[in-house]
Design a protein around this motif. Structure first.
Motif, PDB file in Angstrom:
ATOM      1  N   ALA A   1       0.829  -1.207   0.000  1.00  0.00           N
ATOM      2  CA  ALA A   1       0.000   0.000   0.000  1.00  0.00           C
ATOM      3  C   ALA A   1       0.864   1.257   0.000  1.00  0.00           C
ATOM      4  O   ALA A   1       0.561   2.236  -0.701  1.00  0.00           O
ATOM      5  CB  ALA A   1      -0.929  -0.004   1.215  1.00  0.00           C
ATOM      6  N   ALA A   2       1.950   1.239   0.770  1.00  0.00           N
ATOM      7  CA  ALA A   2       2.836   2.406   0.823  1.00  0.00           C
ATOM      8  C   ALA A   2       3.502   2.646  -0.525  1.00  0.00           C
ATOM      9  O   ALA A   2       3.600   3.784  -0.995  1.00  0.00           O
ATOM     10  CB  ALA A   2       3.890   2.214   1.909  1.00  0.00           C
ATOM     11  N   GLY A   3       3.972   1.574  -1.168  1.00  0.00           N
ATOM     12  CA  GLY A   3       4.609   1.713  -2.474  1.00  0.00           C
ATOM     13  C   GLY A   3       3.660   2.287  -3.511  1.00  0.00           C
ATOM     14  O   GLY A   3       4.026   3.176  -4.289  1.00  0.00           O
ATOM     15  N   LEU A   4       2.422   1.794  -3.523  1.00  0.00           N
ATOM     16  CA  LEU A   4       1.433   2.303  -4.473  1.00  0.00           C
ATOM     17  C   LEU A   4       1.104   3.767  -4.190  1.00  0.00           C
ATOM     18  O   LEU A   4       0.946   4.575  -5.117  1.00  0.00           O
ATOM     19  CB  LEU A   4       0.160   1.455  -4.399  1.00  0.00           C
ATOM     20  N   ALA A   5       1.003   4.124  -2.902  1.00  0.00           N
ATOM     21  CA  ALA A   5       0.695   5.511  -2.541  1.00  0.00           C
ATOM     22  C   ALA A   5       1.829   6.449  -2.943  1.00  0.00           C
ATOM     23  O   ALA A   5       1.590   7.544  -3.464  1.00  0.00           O
ATOM     24  CB  ALA A   5       0.427   5.609  -1.039  1.00  0.00           C
ATOM     25  N   VAL A   6       3.073   6.029  -2.708  1.00  0.00           N
ATOM     26  CA  VAL A   6       4.213   6.847  -3.134  1.00  0.00           C
ATOM     27  C   VAL A   6       4.184   7.016  -4.650  1.00  0.00           C
ATOM     28  O   VAL A   6       4.491   8.090  -5.180  1.00  0.00           O
ATOM     29  CB  VAL A   6       5.544   6.215  -2.683  1.00  0.00           C
TER      30      VAL A   6
ATOM     31  N   ARG B   1      11.920   8.688   0.957  1.00  0.00           N
ATOM     32  CA  ARG B   1      11.828   7.866   2.163  1.00  0.00           C
ATOM     33  C   ARG B   1      10.796   8.428   3.143  1.00  0.00           C
ATOM     34  O   ARG B   1       9.995   7.690   3.723  1.00  0.00           O
ATOM     35  CB  ARG B   1      13.186   7.763   2.856  1.00  0.00           C
ATOM     36  N   ALA B   2      10.807   9.753   3.328  1.00  0.00           N
ATOM     37  CA  ALA B   2       9.867  10.371   4.267  1.00  0.00           C
ATOM     38  C   ALA B   2       8.426  10.153   3.818  1.00  0.00           C
ATOM     39  O   ALA B   2       7.543   9.851   4.637  1.00  0.00           O
ATOM     40  CB  ALA B   2      10.169  11.860   4.396  1.00  0.00           C
ATOM     41  N   LEU B   3       8.176  10.295   2.519  1.00  0.00           N
ATOM     42  CA  LEU B   3       6.830  10.082   1.997  1.00  0.00           C
ATOM     43  C   LEU B   3       6.410   8.627   2.180  1.00  0.00           C
ATOM     44  O   LEU B   3       5.285   8.337   2.619  1.00  0.00           O
ATOM     45  CB  LEU B   3       6.790  10.468   0.519  1.00  0.00           C
ATOM     46  N   GLY B   4       7.324   7.706   1.866  1.00  0.00           N
ATOM     47  CA  GLY B   4       7.016   6.293   2.031  1.00  0.00           C
ATOM     48  C   GLY B   4       6.753   5.930   3.478  1.00  0.00           C
ATOM     49  O   GLY B   4       5.830   5.163   3.787  1.00  0.00           O
ATOM     50  N   LEU B   5       7.551   6.489   4.389  1.00  0.00           N
ATOM     51  CA  LEU B   5       7.384   6.185   5.810  1.00  0.00           C
ATOM     52  C   LEU B   5       6.037   6.686   6.328  1.00  0.00           C
ATOM     53  O   LEU B   5       5.395   6.029   7.158  1.00  0.00           O
ATOM     54  CB  LEU B   5       8.528   6.811   6.605  1.00  0.00           C
TER      55      LEU B   5
ATOM     56  N   ASN C   1      13.995  -0.854  10.349  1.00  0.00           N
ATOM     57  CA  ASN C   1      14.753  -0.884   9.090  1.00  0.00           C
ATOM     58  C   ASN C   1      13.903  -0.553   7.866  1.00  0.00           C
ATOM     59  O   ASN C   1      14.048  -1.167   6.802  1.00  0.00           O
ATOM     60  CB  ASN C   1      15.411  -2.257   8.884  1.00  0.00           C
ATOM     61  N   PHE C   2      13.011   0.446   8.000  1.00  0.00           N
ATOM     62  CA  PHE C   2      12.221   0.834   6.833  1.00  0.00           C
ATOM     63  C   PHE C   2      13.099   1.581   5.836  1.00  0.00           C
ATOM     64  O   PHE C   2      13.916   2.421   6.201  1.00  0.00           O
ATOM     65  CB  PHE C   2      11.049   1.729   7.234  1.00  0.00           C
ATOM     66  N   SER C   3      12.912   1.276   4.566  1.00  0.00           N
ATOM     67  CA  SER C   3      13.628   2.002   3.514  1.00  0.00           C
ATOM     68  C   SER C   3      12.697   2.201   2.326  1.00  0.00           C
ATOM     69  O   SER C   3      11.785   1.407   2.085  1.00  0.00           O
ATOM     70  CB  SER C   3      14.882   1.243   3.069  1.00  0.00           C
ATOM     71  N   ALA C   4      12.923   3.286   1.601  1.00  0.00           N
ATOM     72  CA  ALA C   4      12.167   3.573   0.378  1.00  0.00           C
ATOM     73  C   ALA C   4      13.101   4.296  -0.576  1.00  0.00           C
ATOM     74  O   ALA C   4      13.834   5.205  -0.174  1.00  0.00           O
ATOM     75  CB  ALA C   4      10.940   4.427   0.680  1.00  0.00           C
ATOM     76  N   ALA C   5      13.086   3.890  -1.825  1.00  0.00           N
ATOM     77  CA  ALA C   5      13.980   4.490  -2.812  1.00  0.00           C
ATOM     78  C   ALA C   5      13.314   4.474  -4.174  1.00  0.00           C
ATOM     79  O   ALA C   5      12.413   3.668  -4.442  1.00  0.00           O
ATOM     80  CB  ALA C   5      15.305   3.736  -2.860  1.00  0.00           C
ATOM     81  N   ALA C   6      13.756   5.385  -5.036  1.00  0.00           N
ATOM     82  CA  ALA C   6      13.240   5.475  -6.404  1.00  0.00           C
ATOM     83  C   ALA C   6      14.390   5.280  -7.381  1.00  0.00           C
ATOM     84  O   ALA C   6      15.525   5.685  -7.120  1.00  0.00           O
ATOM     85  CB  ALA C   6      12.568   6.817  -6.633  1.00  0.00           C
ATOM     86  N   SER C   7      14.085   4.675  -8.511  1.00  0.00           N
ATOM     87  CA  SER C   7      15.087   4.469  -9.550  1.00  0.00           C
ATOM     88  C   SER C   7      14.389   4.475 -10.903  1.00  0.00           C
ATOM     89  O   SER C   7      13.165   4.550 -10.987  1.00  0.00           O
ATOM     90  CB  SER C   7      15.827   3.141  -9.338  1.00  0.00           C
ATOM     91  N   GLY C   8      15.170   4.379 -11.968  1.00  0.00           N
ATOM     92  CA  GLY C   8      14.605   4.312 -13.307  1.00  0.00           C
ATOM     93  C   GLY C   8      14.779   5.603 -14.078  1.00  0.00           C
ATOM     94  O   GLY C   8      15.509   6.514 -13.672  1.00  0.00           O
ATOM     95  N   ASP C   9      14.088   5.684 -15.204  1.00  0.00           N
ATOM     96  CA  ASP C   9      14.150   6.873 -16.049  1.00  0.00           C
ATOM     97  C   ASP C   9      12.761   7.159 -16.597  1.00  0.00           C
ATOM     98  O   ASP C   9      11.772   6.568 -16.148  1.00  0.00           O
ATOM     99  CB  ASP C   9      15.161   6.679 -17.184  1.00  0.00           C
TER     100      ASP C   9
END
Length: 411
Positions: A54-59, A73-77, A98-106
């Motif tokens: 749910a957090a990933g989809l919301a981010v 990370r703050a938004l995901g948390l 140990n929560f982590s959130a990151a973005a990647s890609g183009d």
């Protein structure tokens, strides 16, 4: 005496049975406790996974390519904590780490990755806790190609098509990130032809015969579109250059930084990058602004104002860090950007003003040629006749703009 008691207990069959039962129960109880720990940990891990999904989809609905790692990370948390609290705040308090959130890609596809761990105290006192680690990955893909985008999240008529305008954008989308009920508004005798209209909110006036959309009806209540230039950083300032004396108000400028000036008359820009600090370009009656292969950065309140009886002919570079960008009004600059070119005016490339309104008026010549034009503003108002092409990969230096986004769980 003690020896005698032990001998009697050993000879007593009931004592033997009790002892055997007690010894046999120990591994059974340990096994039952282990099963309870395993089932409980599995349940906790399922709650953790659901919250991460749910957090990933919301981010994914809020992500912008310009966001910093700490902001992601703050938004995901924020979303993750809300979901875990909704599950059972008291039960899981202190057990998640140990929560982590990151973005990647183009621009072709972005990925949001989130993960966390949870531990469950063992049913057996003193035994190690039972840990579980889960992760989720969300894929963000752009929608259809867009030619006009209003970034304001709440403005009424964020994209406004009014008056006697005739806008033709075959196979191209008009998009607005506003959640207003009339995020894209067509009024008066305005005619619009486009691949589609995509908005976070609603639309007004977009029905036949005044609006001809290839998609049939506007796509309302969609996810917000990506800011196509969110990751572009203006170049550093250089020394302020003097403005050459205008011979009868005719200027020819070389690339560089120009400060606190008002330029009017006939202005020609040699190819390259221009940084305008507090400078205004206002050609005035019968004046002109011409530049091929140029990128103009409007900084510190700088602005461009082109009136209806003035001619503008601008195109961007097709290579380099600012390929495809013709006008870039810096973030925080709220000066209105007005491009109401007269006859024989031609503008192509990205016109970008994320915190300012853009007023664009085409003319019959523009309509006949079809421009590789991309308008991105806080709000966008279009009048006059405009024909915008979509087959502009080379002209825009492979820089694209898309409407809305598709969000799916990749893992």
């Amino acid at each position: 005496m003690l020896k005698a008691m032990i001998l009697r207990f050993a000879r007593d069959r009931r004592g033997n049975f009790a002892l055997a039962t007690a010894i046999a129960m120990l591994p059974i109880m340990i096994s039952v406790a282990g099963i309870m720990d395993l089932v409980g940990t599995s349940d906790d891990a399922a709650v953790l996974q659901n919250s991460l999904d749910a957090a990933g989809l919301a981010v994914g609905t809020k992500y912008s390519p310009g966001m910093t790692a700490s902001n992601v990370r703050a938004l995901g948390l924020t979303f993750f904590s809300a979901n875990m609290s909704a599950a059972d705040q008291q039960e899981y308090s202190g057990s998640v780490s140990n929560f982590s959130a990151a973005a990647s890609g183009d621009a072709s596809a972005y990925y949001i990755s989130v993960s966390s761990s949870i531990s469950r105290a063992s049913f057996i006192r003193g035994a190690p806790s039972w840990p579980a680690h889960r992760s989720a990955s969300v894929k963000l893909e752009p929608g259809a190609q867009a030619c006009v985008l209003a970034l304001d999240p709440q403005a009424s008529a964020a994209v406004s098509l009014q008056g006697s305008t005739n806008v033709s954008m075959t196979n191209c989308v008009i998009a607005a990130n506003s959640d207003a009920s009339d995020a894209v508004n067509r009024g008066g005798s305005a005619l619009v032809s486009a691949g589609c209209v995509s908005t976070v909110g609603g639309t007004s006036g977009l029905s036949l015969p005044n609006a001809n959309l290839t998609c049939g009806t506007p796509l309302e209540h969609q996810y917000a579109s990506f800011d196509p230039l969110a990751d572009v950083v203006p170049p550093p300032f250089t020394l302020c250059l003097p403005v050459p004396n205008g011979n009868g108000k005719t200027y020819r400028l070389s690339p560089g930084t120009y400060c606190d000036k008002t330029l009017s008359g006939n202005i020609t820009l040699d190819p390259g990058v221009y940084i305008l600090r507090g400078t205004a370009i206002k050609p005035g009656g019968n004046g002109s602004l011409t530049g091929q292969g140029v990128t103009i950065f409007l900084m510190e309140g700088a602005q461009i104002y082109i009136n209806a009886n003035e001619q503008v002919n601008l195109s961007p570079p097709t290579s380099g860090p600012y390929a495809g960008i013709t006008i870039f009004e810096d973030r925080g600059n709220t000066s209105a950007l007005t491009l109401n070119g007269g006859a024989n005016s031609v503008i192509s490339g990205f016109i970008y003003a994320p915190d300012a309104p853009i007023s664009y008026a085409g003319n019959s010549d523009m309509s006949g040629q079809g421009d590789c034009l991309r308008l991105v503003g806080k709000t966008v108002q279009m009048t006059g006749n405009s024909s915008v092409r979509t087959d502009c990969t080379a002209a825009l230096g492979n820089r694209e703009m898309y409407a809305s986004r598709r969000i799916t769980l990749a893992k």
